[in-house]
Motif scaffolding. Structure first.
Motif, short mmCIF file in Angstrom:
data_model
loop_
_atom_site.label_atom_id
_atom_site.label_comp_id
_atom_site.label_asym_id
_atom_site.label_seq_id
_atom_site.Cartn_x
_atom_site.Cartn_y
_atom_site.Cartn_z
N GLU A 48 49.05 39.15 42.13
CA GLU A 48 49.85 38.10 42.77
C GLU A 48 50.90 38.67 43.72
O GLU A 48 51.34 37.99 44.65
CB GLU A 48 50.55 37.24 41.70
CG GLU A 48 49.62 36.51 40.77
CD GLU A 48 49.32 37.30 39.51
OE1 GLU A 48 49.31 36.69 38.43
OE2 GLU A 48 49.08 38.53 39.61
N ALA B 67 39.90 38.16 34.08
CA ALA B 67 40.38 36.81 33.77
C ALA B 67 39.21 35.87 33.72
O ALA B 67 38.12 36.17 34.25
CB ALA B 67 41.38 36.35 34.84
N PRO C 184 37.45 30.72 36.70
CA PRO C 184 38.25 29.85 37.58
C PRO C 184 39.58 30.48 37.98
O PRO C 184 40.00 30.39 39.14
CB PRO C 184 38.46 28.60 36.72
CG PRO C 184 37.31 28.59 35.78
CD PRO C 184 37.06 30.03 35.46
N GLN C 185 40.24 31.15 37.04
CA GLN C 185 41.51 31.81 37.35
C GLN C 185 41.29 33.00 38.28
O GLN C 185 42.06 33.22 39.23
CB GLN C 185 42.18 32.28 36.06
CG GLN C 185 43.52 32.98 36.27
CD GLN C 185 44.11 33.51 34.98
OE1 GLN C 185 43.56 33.29 33.88
NE2 GLN C 185 45.22 34.21 35.08
N LEU C 186 40.23 33.76 38.04
CA LEU C 186 39.93 34.92 38.88
C LEU C 186 39.71 34.50 40.33
O LEU C 186 40.30 35.09 41.26
CB LEU C 186 38.69 35.61 38.32
CG LEU C 186 38.27 36.96 38.89
CD1 LEU C 186 37.34 37.67 37.89
CD2 LEU C 186 37.57 36.85 40.22
N ALA D 268 40.69 31.74 41.82
CA ALA D 268 41.93 31.19 42.39
C ALA D 268 42.87 32.29 42.84
O ALA D 268 43.52 32.19 43.89
CB ALA D 268 42.59 30.28 41.37
N LEU D 269 42.97 33.35 42.05
CA LEU D 269 43.89 34.44 42.37
C LEU D 269 43.40 35.32 43.52
O LEU D 269 44.19 35.83 44.30
CB LEU D 269 44.11 35.32 41.13
CG LEU D 269 44.99 34.75 40.02
CD1 LEU D 269 44.91 35.64 38.79
CD2 LEU D 269 46.44 34.65 40.50
N GLU E 261 30.89 30.13 32.17
CA GLU E 261 32.06 30.25 33.06
C GLU E 261 31.76 29.64 34.42
O GLU E 261 32.63 29.03 35.05
CB GLU E 261 32.49 31.71 33.18
CG GLU E 261 33.12 32.25 31.91
CD GLU E 261 33.97 33.48 32.16
OE1 GLU E 261 34.73 33.49 33.15
OE2 GLU E 261 33.87 34.44 31.38
#
Length: 206
Positions: A127, A143, A146-148, A150-151, A173
């Motif tokens: 981040e 991660a 979805p989180q991976l 997004a980041l 996933e």
């Protein structure tokens, strides 16, 4: 299907030069030693290190073209898959992202001792990194998908390939992604585990 240590070593050796295979053997030795001091990988997995870790990481290169320039490995930890990629594809520029201090120091020692000049280590959280574009984005245990995505999507372009080993949870996933993104990913069979999958995708449209 790769099913044992001998097959794993033969497979990895077929992907690289003799010189780079020697570096991989040195890496394995260093990994065993360091794992006594910090838990880089599960201790029992070292009994099958070439099968469980080296070949499992090495197989990812088959999904990207030879003209790849920048590979971004998220949460590199023990250097899996990033350091393996570095030694198999020495013409690629591989960027390892790792925020834990002791693991950063370990990665730095390995890259220095093995003279991995095509490898760069970013010792901070993803981040906090400035945006740049990568032709490949990979991560082995970073991660949930979805989180991976997004980041990491700010590091991608429409030509970026995502290569994400997700084990037995790959299909599940993928289903958790928003519909517009889900259609861009598909699951490939892992060569090292008949029950494991690798998510391959192209970057979402801007």
């Amino acid at each position: 299907m790769i099913s044992n240590e001998a097959e794993a070593k033969k497979y990895v050796a077929s992907l690289c030069s003799d010189e780079d295979f020697e570096k991989l053997e040195q890496y394995v030795s260093m990994l065993r030693d360091e794992n006594r001091h910090q838990n880089l990988v599960a201790h029992r997995s070292l009994d099958n290190v070439w099968h469980r870790h080296i070949a499992d990481s090495a197989q990812l290169v088959r999904y990207v073209p030879r003209e790849t320039q920048v590979v971004l490995d998220l949460g590199s930890g023990a250097g899996l898959p990033g350091l393996i990629w570095t030694m198999i594809r020495p013409n690629d520029q591989v960027i390892l992202v790792e925020s834990r201090r002791r693991r950063i120091e370990w990665l730095q020692r390995v890259t220095n001792l093995l003279a991995l000049t095509n490898c760069q280590i970013f010792g901070e959280r993803l981040e906090n990194m400035e945006t740049f574009h990568a032709e490949v984005i990979t991560a082995r245990a970073f991660a949930p998908l979805p989180q991976l995505v997004a980041l990491a999507e700010r590091f991608s372009t429409k030509g970026t390939t995502w290569v994400l080993p997700k084990g037995r949870s790959a299909a599940q996933e993928r289903q958790k992604l928003p519909a517009r993104v889900r259609s861009l990913f598909h699951v490939e069979q892992s060569l090292t585990d008949q029950n494991a999958g690798i998510l391959i995708g192209k970057s979402p449209p801007e």
